[in-house]
Design a protein around this motif. Structure first.
Motif, PDB file in Angstrom:
ATOM      1  N   ALA A 162       0.844  -1.188   0.000  1.00  0.00           N
ATOM      2  CA  ALA A 162       0.000   0.000   0.000  1.00  0.00           C
ATOM      3  C   ALA A 162       0.877   1.235   0.000  1.00  0.00           C
ATOM      4  O   ALA A 162       2.016   1.211   0.481  1.00  0.00           O
ATOM      5  N   ILE A 163       0.374   2.302  -0.565  1.00  0.00           N
ATOM      6  CA  ILE A 163       0.948   3.623  -0.382  1.00  0.00           C
ATOM      7  C   ILE A 163       0.014   4.357   0.559  1.00  0.00           C
ATOM      8  O   ILE A 163      -1.173   4.536   0.257  1.00  0.00           O
ATOM      9  N   VAL A 164       0.532   4.732   1.717  1.00  0.00           N
ATOM     10  CA  VAL A 164      -0.315   5.407   2.705  1.00  0.00           C
ATOM     11  C   VAL A 164      -0.430   6.879   2.307  1.00  0.00           C
ATOM     12  O   VAL A 164       0.578   7.548   2.056  1.00  0.00           O
ATOM     13  N   VAL A 165      -1.648   7.373   2.230  1.00  0.00           N
ATOM     14  CA  VAL A 165      -1.867   8.746   1.770  1.00  0.00           C
ATOM     15  C   VAL A 165      -2.668   9.515   2.819  1.00  0.00           C
ATOM     16  O   VAL A 165      -3.401   8.931   3.610  1.00  0.00           O
ATOM     17  N   PRO A 166      -2.524  10.827   2.828  1.00  0.00           N
ATOM     18  CA  PRO A 166      -3.329  11.633   3.735  1.00  0.00           C
ATOM     19  C   PRO A 166      -4.779  11.684   3.268  1.00  0.00           C
ATOM     20  O   PRO A 166      -5.073  11.572   2.082  1.00  0.00           O
ATOM     21  N   GLY A 167      -5.697  11.852   4.217  1.00  0.00           N
ATOM     22  CA  GLY A 167      -7.093  12.029   3.861  1.00  0.00           C
ATOM     23  C   GLY A 167      -7.833  10.734   3.652  1.00  0.00           C
ATOM     24  O   GLY A 167      -7.536   9.712   4.267  1.00  0.00           O
ATOM     25  N   TYR A 168      -8.814  10.752   2.745  1.00  0.00           N
ATOM     26  CA  TYR A 168      -9.647   9.574   2.528  1.00  0.00           C
ATOM     27  C   TYR A 168     -10.263   9.629   1.136  1.00  0.00           C
ATOM     28  O   TYR A 168     -10.255  10.669   0.466  1.00  0.00           O
ATOM     29  N   PHE A 169     -10.802   8.488   0.712  1.00  0.00           N
ATOM     30  CA  PHE A 169     -11.489   8.388  -0.569  1.00  0.00           C
ATOM     31  C   PHE A 169     -12.993   8.390  -0.323  1.00  0.00           C
ATOM     32  O   PHE A 169     -13.499   7.584   0.454  1.00  0.00           O
ATOM     33  N   ASP A 170     -13.709   9.301  -0.954  1.00  0.00           N
ATOM     34  CA  ASP A 170     -15.166   9.349  -0.856  1.00  0.00           C
ATOM     35  C   ASP A 170     -15.726   8.173  -1.639  1.00  0.00           C
ATOM     36  O   ASP A 170     -15.538   8.070  -2.848  1.00  0.00           O
ATOM     37  N   THR A 171     -16.410   7.290  -0.961  1.00  0.00           N
ATOM     38  CA  THR A 171     -16.829   6.041  -1.592  1.00  0.00           C
ATOM     39  C   THR A 171     -17.975   6.233  -2.571  1.00  0.00           C
ATOM     40  O   THR A 171     -18.183   5.396  -3.439  1.00  0.00           O
ATOM     41  N   ALA A 172     -18.718   7.318  -2.454  1.00  0.00           N
ATOM     42  CA  ALA A 172     -19.813   7.563  -3.385  1.00  0.00           C
ATOM     43  C   ALA A 172     -19.319   8.185  -4.681  1.00  0.00           C
ATOM     44  O   ALA A 172     -19.772   7.828  -5.767  1.00  0.00           O
ATOM     45  N   THR A 173     -18.374   9.105  -4.572  1.00  0.00           N
ATOM     46  CA  THR A 173     -17.921   9.855  -5.753  1.00  0.00           C
ATOM     47  C   THR A 173     -16.575   9.386  -6.288  1.00  0.00           C
ATOM     48  O   THR A 173     -16.158   9.827  -7.357  1.00  0.00           O
ATOM     49  N   ALA A 174     -15.868   8.532  -5.563  1.00  0.00           N
ATOM     50  CA  ALA A 174     -14.509   8.097  -5.919  1.00  0.00           C
ATOM     51  C   ALA A 174     -13.555   9.276  -5.971  1.00  0.00           C
ATOM     52  O   ALA A 174     -12.603   9.287  -6.749  1.00  0.00           O
ATOM     53  N   ASP A 175     -13.788  10.263  -5.135  1.00  0.00           N
ATOM     54  CA  ASP A 175     -12.916  11.429  -5.072  1.00  0.00           C
ATOM     55  C   ASP A 175     -11.980  11.284  -3.884  1.00  0.00           C
ATOM     56  O   ASP A 175     -12.342  10.700  -2.862  1.00  0.00           O
ATOM     57  N   TRP A 176     -10.767  11.819  -4.027  1.00  0.00           N
ATOM     58  CA  TRP A 176      -9.865  11.902  -2.882  1.00  0.00           C
ATOM     59  C   TRP A 176     -10.088  13.226  -2.174  1.00  0.00           C
ATOM     60  O   TRP A 176     -10.178  14.279  -2.814  1.00  0.00           O
ATOM     61  N   LEU A 177     -10.195  13.183  -0.853  1.00  0.00           N
ATOM     62  CA  LEU A 177     -10.398  14.381  -0.045  1.00  0.00           C
ATOM     63  C   LEU A 177      -9.318  14.451   1.018  1.00  0.00           C
ATOM     64  O   LEU A 177      -8.914  13.424   1.577  1.00  0.00           O
ATOM     65  N   PRO A 178      -8.822  15.647   1.325  1.00  0.00           N
ATOM     66  CA  PRO A 178      -7.657  15.756   2.214  1.00  0.00           C
ATOM     67  C   PRO A 178      -7.933  15.432   3.678  1.00  0.00           C
ATOM     68  O   PRO A 178      -7.011  15.125   4.417  1.00  0.00           O
ATOM     69  N   GLY A 179      -9.176  15.467   4.124  1.00  0.00           N
ATOM     70  CA  GLY A 179      -9.459  15.227   5.539  1.00  0.00           C
ATOM     71  C   GLY A 179      -9.122  16.439   6.387  1.00  0.00           C
ATOM     72  O   GLY A 179      -8.411  17.355   5.953  1.00  0.00           O
ATOM     73  N   GLU A 180      -9.620  16.430   7.598  1.00  0.00           N
ATOM     74  CA  GLU A 180      -9.425  17.580   8.489  1.00  0.00           C
ATOM     75  C   GLU A 180      -8.828  17.194   9.831  1.00  0.00           C
ATOM     76  O   GLU A 180      -8.490  18.065  10.626  1.00  0.00           O
ATOM     77  N   HIS A 181      -8.695  15.903  10.104  1.00  0.00           N
ATOM     78  CA  HIS A 181      -8.277  15.476  11.439  1.00  0.00           C
ATOM     79  C   HIS A 181      -7.160  14.436  11.385  1.00  0.00           C
ATOM     80  O   HIS A 181      -7.107  13.535  12.220  1.00  0.00           O
ATOM     81  N   GLY A 182      -6.280  14.536  10.416  1.00  0.00           N
ATOM     82  CA  GLY A 182      -5.162  13.611  10.343  1.00  0.00           C
ATOM     83  C   GLY A 182      -5.508  12.230   9.848  1.00  0.00           C
ATOM     84  O   GLY A 182      -4.775  11.276  10.122  1.00  0.00           O
ATOM     85  N   GLU A 183      -6.612  12.105   9.088  1.00  0.00           N
ATOM     86  CA  GLU A 183      -6.986  10.795   8.576  1.00  0.00           C
ATOM     87  C   GLU A 183      -5.948  10.272   7.575  1.00  0.00           C
ATOM     88  O   GLU A 183      -5.274  11.040   6.899  1.00  0.00           O
ATOM     89  N   LEU A 184      -5.884   8.947   7.479  1.00  0.00           N
ATOM     90  CA  LEU A 184      -4.989   8.280   6.536  1.00  0.00           C
ATOM     91  C   LEU A 184      -5.769   7.229   5.765  1.00  0.00           C
ATOM     92  O   LEU A 184      -6.727   6.649   6.280  1.00  0.00           O
ATOM     93  N   ALA A 185      -5.364   6.973   4.524  1.00  0.00           N
ATOM     94  CA  ALA A 185      -5.990   5.934   3.713  1.00  0.00           C
ATOM     95  C   ALA A 185      -4.909   5.118   3.030  1.00  0.00           C
ATOM     96  O   ALA A 185      -3.769   5.569   2.886  1.00  0.00           O
ATOM     97  N   PHE A 186      -5.256   3.906   2.605  1.00  0.00           N
ATOM     98  CA  PHE A 186      -4.322   3.014   1.954  1.00  0.00           C
ATOM     99  C   PHE A 186      -4.665   2.914   0.472  1.00  0.00           C
ATOM    100  O   PHE A 186      -5.768   2.512   0.110  1.00  0.00           O
ATOM    101  N   ALA A 187      -3.725   3.261  -0.394  1.00  0.00           N
ATOM    102  CA  ALA A 187      -3.879   3.090  -1.835  1.00  0.00           C
ATOM    103  C   ALA A 187      -3.097   1.843  -2.232  1.00  0.00           C
ATOM    104  O   ALA A 187      -1.869   1.814  -2.128  1.00  0.00           O
ATOM    105  N   CYS A 188      -3.787   0.812  -2.681  1.00  0.00           N
ATOM    106  CA  CYS A 188      -3.137  -0.454  -3.013  1.00  0.00           C
ATOM    107  C   CYS A 188      -2.485  -0.368  -4.386  1.00  0.00           C
ATOM    108  O   CYS A 188      -3.092   0.110  -5.350  1.00  0.00           O
ATOM    109  N   ARG A 189      -1.254  -0.853  -4.480  1.00  0.00           N
ATOM    110  CA  ARG A 189      -0.523  -0.816  -5.747  1.00  0.00           C
ATOM    111  C   ARG A 189      -1.286  -1.578  -6.837  1.00  0.00           C
ATOM    112  O   ARG A 189      -1.874  -2.629  -6.582  1.00  0.00           O
ATOM    113  N   GLY A 190      -1.258  -1.039  -8.024  1.00  0.00           N
ATOM    114  CA  GLY A 190      -1.963  -1.647  -9.144  1.00  0.00           C
ATOM    115  C   GLY A 190      -3.340  -1.080  -9.359  1.00  0.00           C
ATOM    116  O   GLY A 190      -3.968  -1.347 -10.389  1.00  0.00           O
ATOM    117  N   THR A 191      -3.854  -0.296  -8.428  1.00  0.00           N
ATOM    118  CA  THR A 191      -5.157   0.323  -8.583  1.00  0.00           C
ATOM    119  C   THR A 191      -4.981   1.771  -9.020  1.00  0.00           C
ATOM    120  O   THR A 191      -3.890   2.344  -8.949  1.00  0.00           O
TER     121      THR A 191
END
Length: 316
Positions: A162-191
Motif C-alpha cells: 500500500a501507499i499510505v496517503v493523507p485524507g480519505y477516498f469518498d466512496t460515493a464519488t470516488a474522489d480523494w479528499l484531504p481530511g481535516e483530522h489527520g486521517e490516513l488511507a491506503f492506496a493499493c498498488r496496481g489500482t
C-alpha cells in the motif's frame, strides 16, 4: 533505449525491451495500463471503504517485545512523503523501516452490526527507487483471532503493498479528499489510487509551484475512464493509454501518435472524442454526462478546451 510495454494476460505487468535500431517500439515507452479499480480488490465493501482502512486514525499501537516494547502515538506522514511516522516512549521518533513489526489494535464498527477486534501489522517498508517521496508499506491485518492476511492484493490475489496517503477516498464519488483530522488511507498498488501516485501525480507534492492534488484527482478519473465524474468506469483492466500533462516541465509527455481520447480535470473529462472502448459511443457517454448534470462534453478540438491531463488511445 529501454522501452516499457504493458502485457496483459491473467494480470498486467510492465516488460522492458531494448530498442537497438529505432522503429515502432520506440513509440511505446510511455504507455500506461489503466483499470477500473480505485481502492483494490480485497476491500470494496463496508470494511475497506467504510471505517476500517479508509480515513482511519491509527491508535493503540506498539512495537517491540518485553522490556523493549514501546507504545506508539501521534501517527502521521512525514511531510511531503507517504512515509509513516509515530512517536514512541520518551519521545523517540519511529519512521519508515523502523516501524517494521509495529502492531496496531482497535475495535472497529463492522457496518453498524458489531464491534470487531481489528489488528494491523507493518511487515515491511520500502522506499521507491523512482520517486523517493513514495514509500511502499506491506501491511497485514486480522479480525478477532483469525489468520493474518495482506490488506492489499493484486489482480491475481497475491499480497501487494500500500501507499499510505493523507485524507480519505469518498466512496460515493470516488474522489480523494484531504481530511481535516489527520486521517490516513491506503492506496493499493496496481489500482487507480496508487498508479497515479507512481506516475508522478502525488497529491501532497507541488510541481513548478503548482499543487498536484487536482492532477491526482484528474488522473484517477482518467485511469478508470470515469468521463462524467460519477464513479462509473468505461474501460477494462489492461487497456493501454498514453498519458501526458500540461505542466512545465511535464511529468509525462505523449509518446504515440494515437488519437486524443479526452482531456481531464478533477471532476472527470472536460472534453471527449472517441472513448477508448468501442463498446461506449461518444453520443452515449455525452448523454450520460448530461443526465448527471455535467452539461454537454465538447470534442477536444473545441476552442479554449484544456484539461490538466490528456489521454490518447487506440480504441479497441
Amino acid at each position: 533505449m529501454t522501452v516499457v510495454m504493458t502485457v496483459c494476460g491473467g494480470g498486467c505487468e510492465d516488460v522492458a525491451f531494448e530498442d537497438v535500431g529505432g522503429g515502432e517500439e520506440t513509440r511505446l515507452r510511455a504507455l500506461h495500463d489503466n483499470g477500473v479499480e480505485l481502492n483494490g480488490t480485497r476491500f470494496n465493501g463496508t470494511r475497506f471503504n467504510g471505517t476500517w482502512f479508509n480515513g482511519v486514525k491509527l491508535v493503540g499501537a506498539s512495537i517491540g517485545q518485553g522490556a523493549a516494547k514501546s507504545s506508539l502515538t501521534g501517527w502521521s506522514l512525514v511531510p511531503g512523503t507517504s512515509e509513516l511516522q509515530a512517536v514512541g516512549n520518551k519521545g523517540v521518533l519511529y519512521r519508515g523501516e523502523a516501524l517494521e513489526g509495529a502492531r496496531l489494535h482497535w475495535l472497529a464498527d463492522d457496518g453498524g452490526k458489531e464491534l470487531v477486534d481489528v489488528q494491523l501489522k507493518i511487515v515491511a517498508v520500502t522506499q521507491s527507487a523512482d520517486r523517493p517521496d513514495i514509500y511502499f508499506t506491506d501491511i497485514d491485518f486480522r479480525m478477532n483471532d483469525g489468520k493474518w492476511e495482506s490488506v492489499c492484493t493484486d489482480g491475481e490475489g497475491e499480497p501487494t503493498s500500500a501507499i499510505v496517503v493523507p485524507g480519505y477516498f469518498d466512496t460515493a464519488t470516488a474522489d480523494w479528499l484531504p481530511g481535516e483530522h489527520g486521517e490516513l488511507a491506503f492506496a493499493c498498488r496496481g489500482t487507480a489510487s496508487a498508479k497515479c501516485l507512481e506516475w508522478g501525480y502525488r497529491m501532497w507534492a507541488k510541481h513548478g509551484g503548482i499543487s498536484l492534488a487536482d492532477h491526482y484527482r484528474a488522473c484517477t478519473r482518467m485511469v478508470r475512464a470515469d468521463y462524467c465524474g460519477t464513479n462509473v468506469a468505461h474501460t477494462e483492466n489492461g487497456t493501454p493509454i498514453d498519458v501526458s500533462d500540461r505542466l512545465s516541465p511535464a511529468i509525462l509527455e505523449p509518446e504515440t501518435d494515437w488519437a486524443v481520447e479526452a482531456e481531464w480535470g478533477p471532476h472527470g473529462a472536460v472534453c471527449l472524442n472517441q472513448p477508448r472502448k468501442l463498446t461506449h459511443s461518444r453520443a452515449a457517454v455525452v448523454a450520460e454526462c448530461q443526465a448527471a448534470g455535467r452539461g454537454v462534453l465538447p470534442t477536444c478540438d473545441a476552442p479554449g478546451v484544456h484539461g490538466l491531463l490528456k489521454s490518447q488511445a487506440a480504441p479497441s
